[in-house]
Design a protein around this motif. Structure first.
Motif, PDB file in Angstrom:
ATOM      1  N   SER A  74       8.445  -4.535   0.737  1.00 23.96           N
ATOM      2  CA  SER A  74       7.401  -3.527   0.582  1.00 23.96           C
ATOM      3  C   SER A  74       7.838  -2.519  -0.473  1.00 23.96           C
ATOM      4  CB  SER A  74       7.151  -2.816   1.914  1.00 23.96           C
ATOM      5  OG  SER A  74       8.326  -2.168   2.350  1.00 23.96           O
ATOM      6  N   ARG A  75       6.886  -2.031  -1.260  1.00 20.81           N
ATOM      7  CA  ARG A  75       7.232  -1.187  -2.387  1.00 20.81           C
ATOM      8  C   ARG A  75       7.128   0.293  -2.044  1.00 20.81           C
ATOM      9  NH1 ARG A  75       2.222  -0.103  -5.422  1.00 20.81           N
ATOM     10  NH2 ARG A  75       0.497  -1.094  -4.358  1.00 20.81           N
ATOM     11  N   ASP A  76       7.892   1.098  -2.760  1.00 20.36           N
ATOM     12  CA  ASP A  76       7.790   2.539  -2.628  1.00 20.36           C
ATOM     13  C   ASP A  76       6.568   3.021  -3.396  1.00 20.36           C
ATOM     14  OD1 ASP A  76      10.156   2.637  -1.153  1.00 20.36           O
ATOM     15  OD2 ASP A  76      11.365   2.675  -2.992  1.00 20.36           O
ATOM     16  N   LEU A  77       6.341   4.331  -3.354  1.00 18.31           N
ATOM     17  CA  LEU A  77       5.237   4.871  -4.133  1.00 18.31           C
ATOM     18  C   LEU A  77       5.440   4.522  -5.599  1.00 18.31           C
ATOM     19  CD1 LEU A  77       4.717   8.390  -2.528  1.00 18.31           C
ATOM     20  CD2 LEU A  77       3.389   6.310  -2.172  1.00 18.31           C
ATOM     21  N   PRO A  78       4.420   3.989  -6.274  1.00 17.74           N
ATOM     22  CA  PRO A  78       4.606   3.480  -7.636  1.00 17.74           C
ATOM     23  C   PRO A  78       4.802   4.595  -8.647  1.00 17.74           C
ATOM     24  CG  PRO A  78       2.307   3.359  -7.003  1.00 17.74           C
ATOM     25  CD  PRO A  78       3.059   3.772  -5.777  1.00 17.74           C
ATOM     26  N   GLY A  91       5.465  -2.970  -9.815  1.00 14.47           N
ATOM     27  CA  GLY A  91       5.693  -1.807  -8.975  1.00 14.47           C
ATOM     28  C   GLY A  91       5.168  -0.514  -9.552  1.00 14.47           C
ATOM     29  N   GLU A 115      -5.346   1.607  -3.398  1.00 18.23           N
ATOM     30  CA  GLU A 115      -3.962   1.321  -3.035  1.00 18.23           C
ATOM     31  C   GLU A 115      -3.000   1.401  -4.213  1.00 18.23           C
ATOM     32  OE1 GLU A 115      -4.394  -1.956   0.474  1.00 18.23           O
ATOM     33  OE2 GLU A 115      -4.945  -2.621  -1.540  1.00 18.23           O
ATOM     34  N   GLU A 123      -0.613   4.307  -4.222  1.00 17.12           N
ATOM     35  CA  GLU A 123       0.107   4.529  -2.974  1.00 17.12           C
ATOM     36  C   GLU A 123       0.569   3.181  -2.447  1.00 17.12           C
ATOM     37  OE1 GLU A 123      -3.648   4.609   0.092  1.00 17.12           O
ATOM     38  OE2 GLU A 123      -3.180   6.437  -1.013  1.00 17.12           O
ATOM     39  N   SER A 124       1.318   3.183  -1.379  1.00 22.49           N
ATOM     40  CA  SER A 124       1.780   1.926  -0.799  1.00 22.49           C
ATOM     41  C   SER A 124       0.621   1.244  -0.087  1.00 22.49           C
ATOM     42  CB  SER A 124       2.923   2.184   0.187  1.00 22.49           C
ATOM     43  OG  SER A 124       4.050   2.681  -0.492  1.00 22.49           O
ATOM     44  N   ASP A 137       0.630  -5.544   1.699  1.00 22.73           N
ATOM     45  CA  ASP A 137       1.243  -6.635   0.950  1.00 22.73           C
ATOM     46  C   ASP A 137       0.420  -7.902   1.170  1.00 22.73           C
ATOM     47  OD1 ASP A 137       2.795  -8.452  -0.327  1.00 22.73           O
ATOM     48  OD2 ASP A 137       4.567  -8.214   0.941  1.00 22.73           O
TER      49      ASP A 137
END
Length: 701
Positions: A10-14, A42, A140, A143-144, A147
């Motif tokens: 899962s990614r952090d805030l881009p 990302g 989205e 923000e996160s 997925d």
């Protein structure tokens, strides 16, 4: 054969792409990349169409090393060029391989990559294009989000010529393909790889085409060159709007350049739809996050551009009438007769997770629709459309009186009923956009001042239609009486005698005046709700050092506790806001003040390629020799691009009359002579020529 994409973490805030990010757009398609043309996985960048991101990675490397940026930027609104070179590599010195990327968007992406080798000895390189998609909903991207990788099916062509991704969630489906010519030598995971052997002076090129599929709708990019117009027929509404646009003759390059840039940007932000068999065009709100129908932005931009033709206003009226609310629904803040705030087409809205298909959380759009409806009539005398949409207009008036006025006090208020609704439902729709002078946030519901001004203006304008094409004098009499009572009540309840006398930005849920000093006062002048004996006080406040930065009028006075020159609605300078303020000042005879605002804004555009962004920081002009950009301003944004056109109309004093075009020019000395040819009014065209307060209007047919 299809197989599942491997799931990543899962990614952090881009992260943002930086101040040199390059954005291109065409209609409902846009692409954001860094200065090298890359979209790092990302980041917030990517290829987006109709509120869905189809590419979230697009990275070109040589031997796995990033390319160095020599120069890059947009060429047309829909195209960009990137001039790059190889970095220093173990077997290859820097700047031996020149790379040019030519990018075009519109119904997908077309990109041409060209290499030229300048080394002495032959060399071998590995050119790699890493691609990826997450099919993220627009909401989205910043923000996160969820997925989707377990649900994305990947396919690649056996000869390296194509790579595809497919996604479905219930009734929502989307897919994207990357087609390469010549084919890649290798498909390495989600990357296309070419192994190239280069001789001195050798050139190599590859064409990349990225078609999209949204539901049952296939979109394929058109191959074109820089400066080529999109191929629309002569009856296409956007073609007609561009063709109808008056020709500007000006002694200064500044005005010509801003006018030209605004027109180009506006056409790039068009939305084309077919309603009941009629093709129509209207403007979206802006790049990157608002390439969709926004009630407020779409209506104000159509008003700003009326001197350029009526096609956009007609499209806005028809599309928004088509989506006018007919039922009650708390989730979408819907009430019968209300005009929408925002319409979204992404997965989350289509499946009902978000309330934006459409969302109605705006207290001012209904009155603004009525204002544009009247303005369209004045400029076109189109009795057929005005009578056809009469029921929509009457439904809008009923909403104002029955549902907009929530408690029967005679004012239009807002207070969301939705679990995902907007707190502030005026143009200052950030959480702190409406506040007291001491910085505290008021309780809902709130009745902002400019919404009452719009309502006053709308009722008088509908009375004009009732007297005219609707032939309903009793309705006209009732509406004028209601407007008169609103004006009297408003000037009693919203006027604050302290600080030299000014208007509160609104009344809170306890009917207390919200006492911050804001630019919204200028909208009151535009609407005509201000008595003549108070207009001077309002004008002095707007042009005071606390409100006027030197580049434009700030949204909030520097003397208020919440003032922040880089706060979204609490100290910044918005071009659309200033265009309305200037028009309001001119309405009350403050032409010098209106021109001062217009010239400041035009001069600000010199520092941004003659394009006004969504907002500027509110720092005083003495703070630096150029305006300080607002950190995350949309650019271009429709009502910012429309602002110069309204400034021009205000300088020339243009209004439609029963017998043609009326003018009352007051052109700033710095602009010299201005000529505007082919201004459409009621089926005829007119020319105006002005210097200072001297002007001449003549038929152009």
């Amino acid at each position: 054969m299809g197989h599942r994409v491997s799931s990543g973490a899962s990614r952090d805030l881009p992260p943002e792409l930086g101040p040199d990010a390059v954005g291109v757009l065409e209609g409902r398609t846009f692409m954001f990349s860094d200065a090298a043309g890359n979209v790092p996985k990302g980041s917030i960048g990517g290829l987006v169409h109709d509120d869905t991101r189809f590419l979230n990675q697009w990275e070109l490397t040589i031997d796995d090393a990033p390319l160095m940026v020599l120069s890059s930027g947009t060429v047309d609104a829909y195209s960009a060029a990137f001039f790059l070179a190889n970095a220093d590599l173990p077997h290859l010195s820097a700047n031996r391989v020149g790379v040019r990327r030519q990018r075009f968007v519109g119904d997908g992406l077309y990109e041409r990559v060209e290499l030229r080798y300048f080394g002495i000895e032959p060399t071998s390189i590995r050119l790699r294009l890493a691609v990826g998609t997450d099919f993220a909903d627009l909401f989205e991207i910043k923000e996160s989000g969820r997925d989707r990788t377990p649900d994305i099916i990947r396919q690649d062509g056996p000869d390296g010529s194509a790579l595809g991704f497919h996604y479905r969630n219930g009734s929502y489906a989307a897919s994207v393909h990357i087609e390469a010519d010549p084919p890649a030598d290798l498909v390495d995971g989600d990357a296309l790889v070419w192994n190239l052997r280069l001789e001195r002076g050798q050139q190599w090129s590859c064409e990349l085409s990225v078609p999209l599929r949204c539901g049952e709708e296939d979109r394929r990019p058109v191959v074109r060159g820089f400066g080529e117009a999109f191929d629309h027929g002569p009856e296409d509404p956007s073609t007609r709007w561009a063709a109808e646009k008056p020709n500007l003759h000006a002694e200064t390059d500044l005005l010509r350049d801003v006018y030209h840039r605004s027109a180009i940007d506006l056409v790039s932000m068009r939305l084309e739809k077919t309603i009941a068999g009629e093709p129509v065009v209207l403007f979206s709100a802006g790049l990157p996050w608002f390439l969709t129908t926004f009630g407020r932005d779409t209506l104000i931009t159509a008003y700003q551009t009326m001197t350029c033709g009526s096609q956009v206003a007609r499209g806005a009226l028809i599309v928004l009438a088509r989506h006018q609310a007919r039922v009650f629904d708390d989730f979408t803040d819907q009430e019968p007769g209300k005009i929408l705030h925002e319409y979204r087409s992404g997965e989350l809205s289509q499946l009902g997770v978000k309330p934006y298909r459409p969302y109605y959380g705006a207290a001012d759009t209904t009155a603004l629709w009525l204002i544009l409806f009247s303005e369209y009539w004045r400029w076109t005398r189109d009795t057929e459309l005005v009578c056809r949409l009469r029921e929509n207009a009457e439904a809008a008036l009923r909403w104002i009186d029955r549902h907009g006025d929530r408690d029967g006090d005679g004012y239009v208020e807002y207070g969301t009923r939705s679990t995902q609704g907007l707190g502030n439902q005026c143009w200052r729709d950030s959480p702190d956009g409406v506040q007291y002078a001491d910085g505290t946030i008021p309780v809902l519901p709130i009745a902002t001042c400019e919404t009452q001004g719009y309502t006053f203006d709308a009722k008088l304008r509908m009375a004009e239609l009732a007297d005219g094409p609707w032939h309903d004098p009793s309705m006209a009499h009732r509406l004028r009486a209601e407007a008169a009572r609103l004006r009297e009540r408003f000037n009693r309840d919203y006027w604050i005698p302290e600080r030299g006398g000014y208007y509160a930005i609104g009344l809170d849920g306890d009917k207390r005046p919200i006492d911050s000093m804001t630019s919204n006062m200028g909208h009151l002048l535009w609407s005509g709700i201000v008595p003549d004996d108070r207009a001077g006080q309002v004008a002095r406040h707007l042009m005071s050092p606390e409100m006027f930065s030197g580049w434009g009028v700030r949204t909030l006075s520097t003397l208020d506790v919440g003032y922040n020159p880089i706060g979204y609605h609490v100290g910044t300078v918005w071009p659309h806001d200033n265009s309305i303020i200037a028009a309001g000042l001119a309405r009350y005879g403050y032409r010098e003040e209106a021109n001062r605002i217009a010239m400041a804004m035009l001069e600000a555009s010199r520092h941004s390629d003659h394009r006004l962004p969504e907002a500027l920081s509110g720092y005083d002009r003495s703070f630096g020799r150029q305006p300080v950009p607002y950190p995350t301003a949309c650019n271009p944004q429709a009502w910012a691009s429309g602002a110069p056109l309204l400034f021009l109309r205000t300088m020339l004093g243009l209004e439609p009359g029963e017998d043609g075009l009326l003018a009352d020019a007051h052109v700033p000395d710095d602009l010299g002579r201005i000529g505007l040819d082919h201004v459409p009014v009621a089926g005829r065209h007119w020319s105006v020529d002005a210097t200072g307060s001297d002007y001449r209007v003549s038929p152009a047919d």
